[in-house]
Design a protein around this motif. Sequence first.
Motif, mmCIF file in Angstrom:
data_model
loop_
_atom_site.group_PDB
_atom_site.id
_atom_site.type_symbol
_atom_site.label_atom_id
_atom_site.label_comp_id
_atom_site.label_asym_id
_atom_site.label_seq_id
_atom_site.Cartn_x
_atom_site.Cartn_y
_atom_site.Cartn_z
ATOM 1 N N LYS A 30 41.762 38.800 -20.305
ATOM 2 C CA LYS A 30 41.674 38.804 -18.850
ATOM 3 C C LYS A 30 41.725 40.236 -18.314
ATOM 4 O O LYS A 30 42.563 41.024 -18.728
ATOM 5 C CB LYS A 30 42.798 37.970 -18.254
ATOM 6 C CG LYS A 30 42.700 36.511 -18.652
ATOM 7 C CD LYS A 30 43.822 35.714 -18.071
ATOM 8 C CE LYS A 30 43.739 34.283 -18.581
ATOM 9 N NZ LYS A 30 44.841 33.468 -18.072
ATOM 10 N N THR A 32 42.372 43.577 -16.080
ATOM 11 C CA THR A 32 43.501 44.062 -15.291
ATOM 12 C C THR A 32 42.988 44.675 -14.000
ATOM 13 O O THR A 32 42.026 45.439 -13.996
ATOM 14 C CB THR A 32 44.272 45.138 -16.086
ATOM 15 O OG1 THR A 32 44.739 44.546 -17.282
ATOM 16 C CG2 THR A 32 45.434 45.679 -15.276
ATOM 17 N N GLU A 350 55.776 41.397 -15.303
ATOM 18 C CA GLU A 350 54.383 40.948 -15.446
ATOM 19 C C GLU A 350 54.240 39.518 -15.931
ATOM 20 O O GLU A 350 53.330 39.198 -16.681
ATOM 21 C CB GLU A 350 53.603 41.871 -16.405
ATOM 22 C CG GLU A 350 53.950 43.332 -16.345
ATOM 23 C CD GLU A 350 53.665 43.968 -14.996
ATOM 24 O OE1 GLU A 350 54.102 45.111 -14.802
ATOM 25 O OE2 GLU A 350 53.033 43.349 -14.137
ATOM 26 N N TRP A 353 50.869 35.799 -12.798
ATOM 27 C CA TRP A 353 49.548 36.394 -12.609
ATOM 28 C C TRP A 353 48.724 35.603 -11.601
ATOM 29 O O TRP A 353 48.802 34.401 -11.548
ATOM 30 C CB TRP A 353 48.789 36.418 -13.940
ATOM 31 C CG TRP A 353 49.511 37.153 -15.010
ATOM 32 C CD1 TRP A 353 50.257 36.616 -16.018
ATOM 33 C CD2 TRP A 353 49.574 38.549 -15.164
ATOM 34 N NE1 TRP A 353 50.770 37.601 -16.796
ATOM 35 C CE2 TRP A 353 50.375 38.809 -16.295
ATOM 36 C CE3 TRP A 353 49.046 39.626 -14.457
ATOM 37 C CZ2 TRP A 353 50.648 40.085 -16.751
ATOM 38 C CZ3 TRP A 353 49.309 40.897 -14.914
ATOM 39 C CH2 TRP A 353 50.100 41.122 -16.043
ATOM 40 N N TRP A 354 47.954 36.329 -10.849
ATOM 41 C CA TRP A 354 46.944 35.699 -10.002
ATOM 42 C C TRP A 354 45.610 35.807 -10.709
ATOM 43 O O TRP A 354 45.302 36.840 -11.271
ATOM 44 C CB TRP A 354 46.804 36.430 -8.674
ATOM 45 C CG TRP A 354 47.921 36.215 -7.748
ATOM 46 C CD1 TRP A 354 49.254 36.395 -7.996
ATOM 47 C CD2 TRP A 354 47.839 35.783 -6.409
ATOM 48 N NE1 TRP A 354 49.997 36.104 -6.898
ATOM 49 C CE2 TRP A 354 49.147 35.729 -5.903
ATOM 50 C CE3 TRP A 354 46.775 35.423 -5.585
ATOM 51 C CZ2 TRP A 354 49.420 35.328 -4.602
ATOM 52 C CZ3 TRP A 354 47.059 35.048 -4.295
ATOM 53 C CH2 TRP A 354 48.367 35.000 -3.816
ATOM 54 N N GLU A 355 44.834 34.751 -10.628
ATOM 55 C CA GLU A 355 43.462 34.781 -11.128
ATOM 56 C C GLU A 355 42.556 34.418 -9.959
ATOM 57 O O GLU A 355 42.448 33.273 -9.567
ATOM 58 C CB GLU A 355 43.270 33.780 -12.271
ATOM 59 C CG GLU A 355 44.217 33.995 -13.442
ATOM 60 C CD GLU A 355 43.929 35.278 -14.204
ATOM 61 O OE1 GLU A 355 42.822 35.838 -14.059
ATOM 62 O OE2 GLU A 355 44.828 35.716 -14.933
ATOM 63 N N LYS A 368 43.741 39.909 -12.425
ATOM 64 C CA LYS A 368 45.171 39.695 -12.566
ATOM 65 C C LYS A 368 45.963 40.542 -11.579
ATOM 66 O O LYS A 368 45.660 41.713 -11.373
ATOM 67 C CB LYS A 368 45.623 40.022 -13.991
ATOM 68 C CG LYS A 368 45.047 39.110 -15.047
ATOM 69 C CD LYS A 368 45.703 39.316 -16.395
ATOM 70 C CE LYS A 368 45.383 40.663 -16.996
ATOM 71 N NZ LYS A 368 45.797 40.757 -18.410
ATOM 72 N N SER A 370 50.256 41.271 -10.826
ATOM 73 C CA SER A 370 51.631 40.978 -11.217
ATOM 74 C C SER A 370 52.543 41.109 -10.010
ATOM 75 O O SER A 370 52.255 41.852 -9.071
ATOM 76 C CB SER A 370 52.089 41.941 -12.310
ATOM 77 O OG SER A 370 52.141 43.255 -11.827
#
Length: 372
Positions: A30, A32, A350, A353-355, A368, A370
């Motif tokens: 994923k 960053t 961390e 996470w947002w996606e 992502k 945090s």
Amino acid sequence: MKKLLLTLSAALFLFAACEHPGSSNLPETKPTITAKNLPEKVLFAEINSDADFKAFLDQKGVSSTNELGEFVNKRIQKDYPGVKITAFDPMAGCSAFIAPSKEGGFYAGRNFDFQAEMVPNVMIIRNKPKNGDYASVSTFNLGFVNFNFPNGMSDSDKNKIIARTGVFVPLDGVNEKGLVVAVLNQENTGSPNLTNETTEKPDLTITSCVRLLLNKAATVEEAKKLIKNYDLHSDIYTAHHLFVADATGKAAAFEWDNLNSNASKKGLRITDTNCVTNHPLYKYTDGVSEETLKSGYGNSVERYNTLKTNLASGKKLTFAEAKELLHKVHQGTHSRWSIVYHLTPDYSEETYWWEVSVTENWKSNGYKFSVK
């Protein structure tokens, strides 16, 4: 999702970059988020204070969007004379769920569905209060607020003003304890089911209540207790409900039944549930038939039943499966963003996470963010 409206300024930039993530249980493929690789329509800001939220609560909150606008305007105008902030009238349809994760912990998913012209940009706001409140990451839609900036104001100052406003108007978010809160539109049939509690308790609008819960609640049970200390009010002229979930896998819908002739049922209604769309879930508790609900809330009931069916087995989902479930209930070009939160009992750095995905690119890995 095709290109939305133009940004506030072609040079509008991010005044804080996300930190590079440390180790986590999530797949390493994923991407960053940094200030250099954010999508054009996604802005990021970090506020290392409580953003005057304590002062907001100390004055007993507000009972309307107009009052909230006055509070924010006064605070910002002390530092930025000439700035004026006003609100629009939003209507939205959304979906949210929680499910066990194959990576450990839980995935909570959320679609934000809205017409494209009202979502010119979204700002992700990481808030780190210094007063003991929880750190959080939340989403603010710039289309719900009209910013009038004086001529010559720098883009950096514009971003700071947007962030200081948006921290009071979160549409969804997650805090460092793994509590997720999301606002969803509650569709009306007949008379508008507006929330307008009028006791001697302090007042909050629905979105400022999201900020309260993100700052001060670690679990769904804490959120249930906390919300009962306030009178809640619809932000603008529509009804909303909240989906609240935590890192233990508990989740509930917080709704307000303001039309019930039965006084014992009127007011705040809390229903434990693993998913929410846009119709009131207390209707099921009150024995309203599926046929009646479908006749009044057809699309919402269909999406809700899709979520319930897919979650019924308690199967642990991969990230891809959580994202695909959001895709199954998205509303075409009205889905503006989608988020999968990873909630685990490991509260070190961390973890959450947002996606953020967009409708035109469901196969992407997302972006992502945090909390810390």
